[in-house]
Scaffold this active site. Structure first.
Site, PDB file in Angstrom:
ATOM      1  N   THR A   1       2.793   3.912   6.739  1.00 29.10           N
ATOM      2  CA  THR A   1       2.388   5.306   6.501  1.00 29.10           C
ATOM      3  C   THR A   1       1.870   5.535   5.088  1.00 29.10           C
ATOM      4  O   THR A   1       1.205   6.539   4.835  1.00 29.10           O
ATOM      5  CB  THR A   1       3.581   6.255   6.711  1.00 29.10           C
ATOM      6  OG1 THR A   1       4.578   5.941   5.717  1.00 29.10           O
ATOM      7  CG2 THR A   1       4.188   6.104   8.099  1.00 29.10           C
TER       8      THR A   1
ATOM      9  N   ASP B   1       0.188  -5.387  -6.821  1.00 27.98           N
ATOM     10  CA  ASP B   1       1.474  -4.726  -6.579  1.00 27.98           C
ATOM     11  C   ASP B   1       2.341  -4.864  -7.824  1.00 27.98           C
ATOM     12  O   ASP B   1       2.832  -5.950  -8.141  1.00 27.98           O
ATOM     13  CB  ASP B   1       2.168  -5.347  -5.359  1.00 27.98           C
ATOM     14  CG  ASP B   1       3.370  -4.521  -4.939  1.00 27.98           C
ATOM     15  OD1 ASP B   1       4.277  -4.328  -5.782  1.00 27.98           O
ATOM     16  OD2 ASP B   1       3.396  -4.046  -3.796  1.00 27.98           O
TER      17      ASP B   1
ATOM     18  N   ASP C   1       6.042  -6.198  -7.341  1.00 23.76           N
ATOM     19  CA  ASP C   1       6.098  -7.632  -7.019  1.00 23.76           C
ATOM     20  C   ASP C   1       5.740  -8.487  -8.230  1.00 23.76           C
ATOM     21  O   ASP C   1       6.368  -9.515  -8.488  1.00 23.76           O
ATOM     22  CB  ASP C   1       5.157  -7.955  -5.851  1.00 23.76           C
ATOM     23  CG  ASP C   1       5.723  -7.501  -4.520  1.00 23.76           C
ATOM     24  OD1 ASP C   1       6.940  -7.192  -4.465  1.00 23.76           O
ATOM     25  OD2 ASP C   1       4.960  -7.448  -3.538  1.00 23.76           O
TER      26      ASP C   1
ATOM     27  N   ARG D   1       7.165   2.648  -1.035  1.00 21.31           N
ATOM     28  CA  ARG D   1       6.068   3.132  -0.208  1.00 21.31           C
ATOM     29  C   ARG D   1       6.100   2.402   1.129  1.00 21.31           C
ATOM     30  O   ARG D   1       6.020   1.181   1.166  1.00 21.31           O
ATOM     31  CB  ARG D   1       4.762   2.842  -0.941  1.00 21.31           C
ATOM     32  CG  ARG D   1       3.711   3.873  -0.748  1.00 21.31           C
ATOM     33  CD  ARG D   1       2.601   3.659  -1.729  1.00 21.31           C
ATOM     34  NE  ARG D   1       1.846   2.449  -1.481  1.00 21.31           N
ATOM     35  CZ  ARG D   1       0.552   2.308  -1.756  1.00 21.31           C
ATOM     36  NH1 ARG D   1      -0.116   3.321  -2.288  1.00 21.31           N
ATOM     37  NH2 ARG D   1      -0.078   1.198  -1.537  1.00 21.31           N
TER      38      ARG D   1
HETATM   39  O1  LIG Z   1       0.916   6.724  -5.519  1.00 24.88           O
HETATM   40  P1  LIG Z   1       1.500   6.016  -4.367  1.00 24.88           P
HETATM   41  O2  LIG Z   1       0.498   5.716  -3.278  1.00 24.88           O
HETATM   42  O3  LIG Z   1       2.714   6.691  -3.808  1.00 24.88           O
HETATM   43  O4  LIG Z   1       1.917   4.561  -4.848  1.00 24.88           O
HETATM   44  C1  LIG Z   1       2.525   4.298  -6.041  1.00 24.88           C
HETATM   45  C2  LIG Z   1       3.884   3.722  -5.837  1.00 24.88           C
HETATM   46  O5  LIG Z   1       3.803   2.399  -5.276  1.00 24.88           O
HETATM   47  C3  LIG Z   1       4.505   1.484  -6.103  1.00 24.88           C
HETATM   48  O6  LIG Z   1       5.830   1.357  -5.752  1.00 24.88           O
HETATM   49  P2  LIG Z   1       6.310   0.594  -4.429  1.00 24.88           P
HETATM   50  O7  LIG Z   1       6.373   1.545  -3.286  1.00 24.88           O
HETATM   51  O8  LIG Z   1       5.499  -0.645  -4.222  1.00 24.88           O
HETATM   52  O9  LIG Z   1       7.816   0.216  -4.759  1.00 24.88           O
HETATM   53  P3  LIG Z   1       8.378  -0.883  -5.783  1.00 24.88           P
HETATM   54  O10 LIG Z   1       8.260  -0.303  -7.161  1.00 24.88           O
HETATM   55  O11 LIG Z   1       9.788  -1.050  -5.375  1.00 24.88           O
HETATM   56  O12 LIG Z   1       7.553  -2.131  -5.614  1.00 24.88           O
HETATM   57  C4  LIG Z   1       4.375   2.100  -7.471  1.00 24.88           C
HETATM   58  O13 LIG Z   1       5.284   1.581  -8.410  1.00 24.88           O
HETATM   59  C5  LIG Z   1       4.548   3.569  -7.176  1.00 24.88           C
HETATM   60  O14 LIG Z   1       5.899   3.968  -7.120  1.00 24.88           O
HETATM   61  O1  LIG Z   2      -2.337  -0.570  -6.487  1.00 14.51           O
HETATM   62  C1  LIG Z   2      -1.157  -0.281  -6.220  1.00 14.51           C
HETATM   63  C2  LIG Z   2      -0.832   0.811  -5.379  1.00 14.51           C
HETATM   64  C3  LIG Z   2       0.475   1.088  -5.160  1.00 14.51           C
HETATM   65  N1  LIG Z   2       1.433   0.309  -5.702  1.00 14.51           N
HETATM   66  C4  LIG Z   2       1.134  -0.746  -6.498  1.00 14.51           C
HETATM   67  O2  LIG Z   2       2.038  -1.434  -6.996  1.00 14.51           O
HETATM   68  N2  LIG Z   2      -0.159  -1.011  -6.738  1.00 14.51           N
HETATM   69 MG   LIG Z   3       5.751  -2.436  -4.905  1.00  9.84          MG
END
Ligand SMILES: O=P(O)(O)OC[C@H]1O[C@H](OP(=O)(O)OP(=O)(O)O)[C@H](O)[C@@H]1O
Ligand SMILES: O=c1cc[nH]c(=O)[nH]1
Ligand SMILES: [Mg+2]
Length: 214
Positions: free
Chosen positions: A112, A205, A208, A108
């Site tokens: 944006t 997160d 993380d 994400r």
């Molecule tokens: O519903 P949304 O608003 O799209 O958010 C959800 C997304 O955000 C997080 O991933 P992230 O982008 O943090 O990537 P990561 O798993 O690599 O940390 C989560 O694991 C989803 O994929």
């Molecule tokens: O709460 C949230 C939203 C998006 N991605 C995450 O990992 N946590």
């Molecule tokens: Mg993430």
């Protein structure tokens, strides 16, 4: 189980709820957080596979031959949205080791809040049920994008189930507006998104906390 939203199922099993509460606790270690997510995925996977079709296979027990009920594991594909979905996929693959595993890499964008795609590797669509997994359904844009990717690969919405650990109402609405026929299975429908599009109360997160990054 069924919720006020159409096609949203909330798993209220006490073990799932207890383990999710342990995950939400901000003092939980990386190791504990990962272990709990894998365990919850296993429990959710048990529920989500309840109606998998059975065929029979002739086997010999120590006493006699029998037509024994079996599932065709390879007719199932588990598809984690990277990174955070990977640990949920581990739990599901433990349940159905013969399942195929695809990957959709998305992150994400911090400004944006929209998903950016960086990897797609998927098994053939033909005759398979796809279980898409990601712990967080926040705005819903990542999940919508991932189903769009599956659709372009030839997977119909009727072949897809989406499993998310924690969901926000905003994300559920966006997801169902785009893909009303894809059922969403979740352990919690939380209150709302904050100004950074994080789920409240949520668990922070997920990626993380799973991988010990910042
Ligand atoms: O519903 P949304 O608003 O799209 O958010 C959800 C997304 O955000 C997080 O991933 P992230 O982008 O943090 O990537 P990561 O798993 O690599 O940390 C989560 O694991 C989803 O994929
Ligand atoms: O709460 C949230 C939203 C998006 N991605 C995450 O990992 N946590
Ligand atoms: Mg993430």
């Amino acid at each position: 189980m069924r919720s006020d939203f159409p096609n949203l199922f909330v798993f209220d099993h006490p073990l799932i709820q207890h383990k999710l509460s342990c995950m939400r606790d901000k003092t939980r270690s990386t190791m504990g957080f990962r272990q709990l997510l894998r365990e919850i995925a296993l429990l959710m996977g048990y529920e989500i596979t309840r109606d998998l079709p059975l065929t029979t296979q002739t086997i010999e027990t120590p006493l006699c031959p029998m037509d024994a009920p079996v599932i065709e594991g390879k007719k199932l594909a588990v598809v984690p949205i990277l990174r955070a979905g990977l640990v949920m996929a581990e739990g599901l693959m433990e349940l159905v080791p013969a399942a195929r595993e695809g990957h959709i890499g998305l992150y994400r964008d911090h400004e944006t809040k929209r998903p950016v795609e960086y990897l797609v590797k998927l098994p053939d669509a033909e005759g398979r049920l796809f279980i898409l997994v990601d712990p967080m359904l926040a705005t819903g844009h990542s999940a919508v994008h991932a189903v769009d990717v599956l659709n372009r690969h030839g997977v119909k919405d009727s072949q897809i189930r989406f499993m998310a650990l924690v969901s926000a109402p905003e994300g559920v609405r966006t997801f169902h507006a785009a893909h009303p026929d894809v059922p969403v299975y979740t352990a919690a429908l939380d209150s709302h998104l904050n100004e950074n599009a994080y789920i409240v109360p949520g668990l922070g997160d997920a990626g993380d906390r799973l991988f010990g990054t910042k």
